[in-house]
Motif scaffolding. Structure first.
Motif, PDB file in Angstrom:
ATOM      1  N   VAL A   1       0.818  -1.010   0.012  1.00 55.61           N
ATOM      2  CA  VAL A   1       0.017   0.114  -0.075  1.00 55.61           C
ATOM      3  C   VAL A   1       0.972   1.102   0.197  1.00 55.61           C
ATOM      4  N   THR A   2       0.831   2.172  -1.027  1.00 55.25           N
ATOM      5  CA  THR A   2       1.752   3.141  -0.857  1.00 55.25           C
ATOM      6  C   THR A   2       0.951   4.480  -1.702  1.00 55.25           C
ATOM      7  N   ASP A   3       1.225   5.289  -1.303  1.00 47.77           N
ATOM      8  CA  ASP A   3       1.141   7.078  -1.622  1.00 47.77           C
ATOM      9  C   ASP A   3      -0.612   6.997  -1.573  1.00 47.77           C
ATOM     10  N   THR A   4      -0.809   6.612  -0.353  1.00 50.60           N
ATOM     11  CA  THR A   4      -2.567   6.190  -0.433  1.00 50.60           C
ATOM     12  C   THR A   4      -3.017   7.389   0.654  1.00 50.60           C
ATOM     13  N   ASN A   5      -4.170   7.846   0.633  1.00 52.35           N
ATOM     14  CA  ASN A   5      -4.820   8.764   1.680  1.00 52.35           C
ATOM     15  C   ASN A   5      -6.107   8.315   2.316  1.00 52.35           C
ATOM     16  N   ILE A   6      -6.187   8.069   3.519  1.00 50.88           N
ATOM     17  CA  ILE A   6      -7.244   7.286   4.042  1.00 50.88           C
ATOM     18  C   ILE A   6      -7.915   8.229   5.125  1.00 50.88           C
ATOM     19  N   GLY A   7      -9.066   8.642   5.036  1.00 48.80           N
ATOM     20  CA  GLY A   7      -9.820   9.360   6.348  1.00 48.80           C
ATOM     21  C   GLY A   7     -11.163   8.878   6.504  1.00 48.80           C
ATOM     22  N   THR A   8     -11.259   8.012   7.525  1.00 48.77           N
ATOM     23  CA  THR A   8     -12.648   7.062   7.783  1.00 48.77           C
ATOM     24  C   THR A   8     -13.038   7.216   9.298  1.00 48.77           C
TER      25      THR A   8
ATOM     26  N   THR B   1       3.665   2.224   2.811  1.00 49.54           N
ATOM     27  CA  THR B   1       4.526   3.406   2.700  1.00 49.54           C
ATOM     28  C   THR B   1       3.755   4.694   2.180  1.00 49.54           C
ATOM     29  N   LYS B   2       4.343   5.856   2.853  1.00 47.56           N
ATOM     30  CA  LYS B   2       3.744   7.080   2.308  1.00 47.56           C
ATOM     31  C   LYS B   2       2.243   7.027   2.257  1.00 47.56           C
ATOM     32  N   VAL B   3       1.577   6.662   3.469  1.00 42.54           N
ATOM     33  CA  VAL B   3       0.162   6.652   3.824  1.00 42.54           C
ATOM     34  C   VAL B   3       0.023   7.807   4.635  1.00 42.54           C
ATOM     35  N   THR B   4      -1.193   8.685   4.460  1.00 38.83           N
ATOM     36  CA  THR B   4      -1.566   9.794   5.211  1.00 38.83           C
ATOM     37  C   THR B   4      -3.006   9.126   5.846  1.00 38.83           C
ATOM     38  N   CYS B   5      -3.288   9.196   6.999  1.00 39.61           N
ATOM     39  CA  CYS B   5      -4.210   8.617   7.898  1.00 39.61           C
ATOM     40  C   CYS B   5      -4.915   9.769   8.729  1.00 39.61           C
TER      41      CYS B   5
ATOM     42  N   GLU C   1       3.434 -12.015  10.338  1.00 40.49           N
ATOM     43  CA  GLU C   1       4.837 -11.768  10.109  1.00 40.49           C
ATOM     44  C   GLU C   1       5.295 -10.977   8.969  1.00 40.49           C
ATOM     45  N   GLY C   2       6.159  -9.965   9.081  1.00 41.37           N
ATOM     46  CA  GLY C   2       6.841  -9.368   7.939  1.00 41.37           C
ATOM     47  C   GLY C   2       6.053  -8.057   7.708  1.00 41.37           C
ATOM     48  N   ILE C   3       5.619  -7.281   8.856  1.00 41.42           N
ATOM     49  CA  ILE C   3       4.842  -6.070   8.766  1.00 41.42           C
ATOM     50  C   ILE C   3       5.692  -4.856   8.723  1.00 41.42           C
ATOM     51  N   ASN C   4       5.666  -3.961   7.249  1.00 42.01           N
ATOM     52  CA  ASN C   4       6.652  -3.012   7.471  1.00 42.01           C
ATOM     53  C   ASN C   4       5.848  -1.581   7.085  1.00 42.01           C
ATOM     54  N   VAL C   5       5.765  -0.634   8.039  1.00 35.84           N
ATOM     55  CA  VAL C   5       5.081   0.701   8.189  1.00 35.84           C
ATOM     56  C   VAL C   5       6.155   1.878   7.898  1.00 35.84           C
ATOM     57  N   LYS C   6       6.213   2.512   6.841  1.00 40.64           N
ATOM     58  CA  LYS C   6       6.973   3.450   6.858  1.00 40.64           C
ATOM     59  C   LYS C   6       7.080   4.775   6.197  1.00 40.64           C
ATOM     60  N   ASN C   7       7.303   5.863   6.787  1.00 44.83           N
ATOM     61  CA  ASN C   7       7.214   7.198   6.215  1.00 44.83           C
ATOM     62  C   ASN C   7       5.695   7.547   5.947  1.00 44.83           C
ATOM     63  N   CYS C   8       5.043   7.210   7.013  1.00 43.84           N
ATOM     64  CA  CYS C   8       3.637   7.618   7.091  1.00 43.84           C
ATOM     65  C   CYS C   8       3.216   8.697   8.017  1.00 43.84           C
ATOM     66  N   THR C   9       2.248   9.319   7.713  1.00 42.47           N
ATOM     67  CA  THR C   9       1.580  10.725   8.607  1.00 42.47           C
ATOM     68  C   THR C   9       0.223  10.309   8.981  1.00 42.47           C
ATOM     69  N   LEU C  10      -0.148  10.518  10.369  1.00 43.64           N
ATOM     70  CA  LEU C  10      -1.151  10.455  11.003  1.00 43.64           C
ATOM     71  C   LEU C  10      -1.586  11.812  11.831  1.00 43.64           C
ATOM     72  N   THR C  11      -2.971  12.086  11.445  1.00 42.92           N
ATOM     73  CA  THR C  11      -3.130  13.330  11.742  1.00 42.92           C
ATOM     74  C   THR C  11      -4.706  13.281  12.708  1.00 42.92           C
ATOM     75  N   LYS C  12      -4.564  13.650  13.752  1.00 51.26           N
ATOM     76  CA  LYS C  12      -5.714  13.608  14.673  1.00 51.26           C
ATOM     77  C   LYS C  12      -6.500  12.248  14.800  1.00 51.26           C
ATOM     78  N   THR C  13      -5.739  11.404  14.591  1.00 50.01           N
ATOM     79  CA  THR C  13      -6.261  10.044  14.891  1.00 50.01           C
ATOM     80  C   THR C  13      -6.494   9.604  16.301  1.00 50.01           C
ATOM     81  N   THR C  14      -7.261   8.593  16.535  1.00 51.51           N
ATOM     82  CA  THR C  14      -7.542   8.120  17.936  1.00 51.51           C
ATOM     83  C   THR C  14      -6.401   7.306  18.542  1.00 51.51           C
TER      84      THR C  14
END
Length: 415
Positions: free
Chosen positions: A215-222, A239-243, A264-277
């Motif tokens: 999952v890359t360059d993706t914008n999620i607000g939910t 990578t590069k997910v905004t949440c 196993e093998g979960i890699n989360v990198k270069n992401c931005t989270l804003t006002k999430t719980t």
């Protein structure tokens, strides 16, 4: 005689001409190409139900022996439900340029849990810049938050391999926006997920029993987890997910059901989270029907903007008091790292790592954690049943004690 000869020759010419046209149509089908649902053969029109037209265009394209593309042009089209099933004979693409609109009422669907599904496909592409509008507003109002499984998933991928989903939007799903089950080498690129922050159980992308998903360059607000990671997920890269809004990026919850597979093998990198719980977290139920493992989980280069619970490992997860909190989780967590996580927290508990009683977390590393509390009071951290390796972490976040600390707002309970 002459007239009869002319008529015979004319009949022969007509027969040859019709045979040629039929052969040409078959050849066109065999050669692939574009299958526009609005052309005369399929007859789809804006602001009308195109379920049948879409099914027929897909059937023809899937039968092609060379690459083909089903096209939904710009405009709003109603779709009762759709199943895009393979295997197809050649690479195939569904290009949605317009908006596909679901029924407001899920009872109109034959499959009560899914609106659009993609099954048993290889070399498939979903693209076009279009929108899958689940029209979930009416459903959300009727949902009991303690049983938020009502409503249909917008888009389901099952047994889809070596495929790409790019430049599409999932809007206002009644339930999960995108559900990924039993897939391999499936990439999501420039995907947008949009729903209000209070919409129940509308996870952005839920992944389970799948290998090699990206999952890359993706914008999620939910209204729930931006990305939730279920059992059996292996070699997942985010990578590069905004949440935001949402409940963050979560591994789990794990351990609620019998026969769950390891993660196993979960890699989360270069992401931005804003006002999430929540920020980045791992959660397992306090009581599990069987033992399992969760390992090689790495969060790196994450920015937190006013996030309530930035770093969480919770092995006492028990929403709505549905389990025995005194029980000990049987999910073994190991080889977990939190690196270069920085930004602001809206609660004083910046780091919470609570592992299972009698089954401590192992090989937990925290490096370069720099969080600032935006409220009044002291920033704190909590570690239980774990001895993390710590470097370049400010003392309030160093997680060096099991002593009770002031907790922030409880994590959101929806699974």
């Amino acid at each position: 005689m002459a007239l009869k000869l002319v008529m015979a020759m004319f009949s022969l010419l007509m027969f040859l001409s019709l045979t040629s046209l039929t052969s040409g149509r078959r050849e066109l089908l065999a050669d692939g190409g574009d299958f526009d649902v609005t052309n005369a053969k399929y007859g789809a029109k804006p602001d009308s139900d195109i379920t049948e037209a879409l099914a027929n265009a897909w059937k023809d394209a899937c039968a092609s022996t060379s690459a083909s593309k089903v096209i939904v042009p710009k405009g709003t089209f109603k779709v009762k439900e759709a199943s895009f099933k393979g295997p197809c004979k050649a690479p195939i693409e569904l290009q949605v340029q317009g908006t596909l609109q679901a029924p407001e009422d899920s009872s109109q669907l034959s499959k009560q849990d899914t609106w659009i599904e993609f099954l048993y496909l290889n070399d498939f592409t979903l693209s076009g810049g279009g929108t899958f509008d689940g029209q979930g507003q009416k459903t959300w109002k009727a949902i009991d938050p303690k049983n938020a499984k009502a409503g249909t998933i917008n888009i389901r991928f099952h047994a889809v391999k070596k495929s790409l989903v790019k430049d599409i939007t999932s809007l206002n799903s009644k339930n999960f926006h995108i559900n990924v089950i039993s897939c391999e080498q499936l990439t999501f690129d420039h995907v947008t997920v949009t729903a209000p922050g209070d919409s129940p159980n509308t996870d952005g992308i839920h992944i389970a029993r799948s290998t090699g998903v990206n999952v890359t360059d993706t914008n999620i607000g939910t209204g729930d987890d931006c990305i939730s990671i279920g059992d059996g997920t292996k070699q997942l890269t985010i990578t590069k997910v905004t949440c935001g809004p949402g409940h963050g990026i979560s591994v789990g919850s794990l351990g609620r059901y019998d026969k769950e597979d390891p993660v196993e093998g979960i890699n989360v990198k270069n992401c931005t989270l804003t006002k999430t719980t929540n920020g980045v977290r791992i959660k397992t139920w306090a009581k599990n029907p069987q033992a399992s493992t969760c390992s090689e989980i790495h969060f790196e280069d994450i920015i937190m903007n006013d996030v309530q619970n930035p770093i969480v490992v919770d092995q006492e997860y028990c929403p709505w008091n549905q389990c025995d909190k005194q029980a000990s989780s049987k999910i073994k967590i190991s080889d977990v790292s939190f690196k270069n996580i920085r930004g602001t927290t809206s609660t004083p508990l910046g780091v919470k790592i609570v592992c299972a009683k009698g089954l401590p977390c192992e090989k937990v590393e925290m490096t370069g954690i720099d969080l600032k509390f935006t409220g009044t009071g002291a920033l704190t951290s909590q570690c239980t049943n774990v001895k993390p390796t710590i470097a370049n972490v400010a003392q309030p976040l160093a997680c060096a004690t099991d002593a009770p600390v002031q907790a922030g707002p409880a994590e959101k309970s929806n699974d």
